[in-house]
Design a protein around this motif. Structure first.
Motif, PDB file in Angstrom:
ATOM      1  N   ARG A  14       0.831  -1.200   0.000  1.00  0.00           N
ATOM      2  CA  ARG A  14       0.000   0.000   0.000  1.00  0.00           C
ATOM      3  C   ARG A  14       0.872   1.259   0.000  1.00  0.00           C
ATOM      4  N   LEU A  15       1.899   1.277   0.844  1.00  0.00           N
ATOM      5  CA  LEU A  15       2.821   2.415   0.868  1.00  0.00           C
ATOM      6  C   LEU A  15       3.565   2.548  -0.458  1.00  0.00           C
ATOM      7  N   ILE A  16       3.997   1.413  -0.998  1.00  0.00           N
ATOM      8  CA  ILE A  16       4.697   1.422  -2.290  1.00  0.00           C
ATOM      9  C   ILE A  16       3.806   2.051  -3.350  1.00  0.00           C
ATOM     10  N   ARG A  17       2.557   1.633  -3.392  1.00  0.00           N
ATOM     11  CA  ARG A  17       1.633   2.154  -4.408  1.00  0.00           C
ATOM     12  C   ARG A  17       1.462   3.670  -4.273  1.00  0.00           C
ATOM     13  N   GLU A  22       2.661   8.969  -6.574  1.00  0.00           N
ATOM     14  CA  GLU A  22       3.159  10.346  -6.458  1.00  0.00           C
ATOM     15  C   GLU A  22       4.360  10.562  -7.371  1.00  0.00           C
ATOM     16  N   GLY A  23       5.224   9.545  -7.490  1.00  0.00           N
ATOM     17  CA  GLY A  23       6.351   9.645  -8.421  1.00  0.00           C
ATOM     18  C   GLY A  23       5.875   9.831  -9.846  1.00  0.00           C
ATOM     19  N   ALA A  62      10.930  -5.089  -4.571  1.00  0.00           N
ATOM     20  CA  ALA A  62       9.601  -5.136  -3.962  1.00  0.00           C
ATOM     21  C   ALA A  62       8.710  -4.029  -4.514  1.00  0.00           C
ATOM     22  N   MET A  63       9.307  -2.985  -5.053  1.00  0.00           N
ATOM     23  CA  MET A  63       8.547  -1.849  -5.553  1.00  0.00           C
ATOM     24  C   MET A  63       8.169  -1.990  -7.032  1.00  0.00           C
TER      25      MET A  63
END
Length: 181
Positions: A14-17, A22-23, A62-63
């Motif tokens: 969830r944090l990765i997404r 935003e990137g 992982a990202m």
């Protein structure tokens, strides 16, 4: 620290997404008209060509899925960097990029930014391949002030996106995420 691997991966994804989205918001786009399946015209946007992701192996991988979930056809390169346990000096062991990376905007993926040495080495490799630091966006989940400051001192043009800046960064992210802890 005591969460199950499943809960950890769910929260990390969830944090990765969020960081990936935003990137992507930082990348250049052009306006376009989209015709929906019902025939309705919608004024939307399209990414300009020339974007790619680069993951710093192993934890940066992982990202990758989060990036592919948002941009399924994006090219992804890889860099393997390991730090000497005694000197903390980062050494590049492997780098594979799209051949035209020097023309692309780069989303550099590394979830835990502690000292900054690994990211600095990765950026140096990208610069050696013709990438300007100003087109690199570092996507990180957690960063220490020291790590962010080290990178910005070396490459002031780089953009850093993270969910948190805190003096203590979590360790062993890759091991917990991939279940090898």
């Amino acid at each position: 620290r005591k969460s199950s691997r499943g809960d950890f991966v769910f929260s990390a994804d969830r944090l990765i997404r969020l960081v990936v989205e935003e990137g992507l918001n930082q990348l250049p786009y052009t306006e376009c008209t989209v015709t929906t399946p019902t025939g309705h015209k919608y004024e939307g946007v399209r990414f300009e060509k020339g974007n790619c992701g680069v993951s710093i192996m192993r934890s940066g991988e992982a990202m990758e899925q989060g990036l592919r979930d948002c941009c399924r056809s994006i090219r992804i390169g890889k860099i393997l960097i390991q730090s000497d346990e005694e000197t903390q000096r980062a050494k590049v062991y492997y780098a594979k990029f799209p051949p035209d990376i020097y023309r692309r905007k780069v989303l550099l993926m590394y979830p835990i930014l502690r000292l900054g040495n690994t990211v600095i080495e990765a950026v140096k490799v990208l610069v050696e391949h013709g990438v300007q630091p100003s087109v690199i966006i570092l996507l990180s989940l957690f960063s220490t002030p020291h790590g962010a400051k080290s990178i910005i001192q070396e490459f002031p043009e780089i953009t850093i996106l993270t969910t948190e800046v805190h003096p203590v960064a979590p360790t062993h992210f890759g091991q917990k995420y991939f279940g090898t802890d």
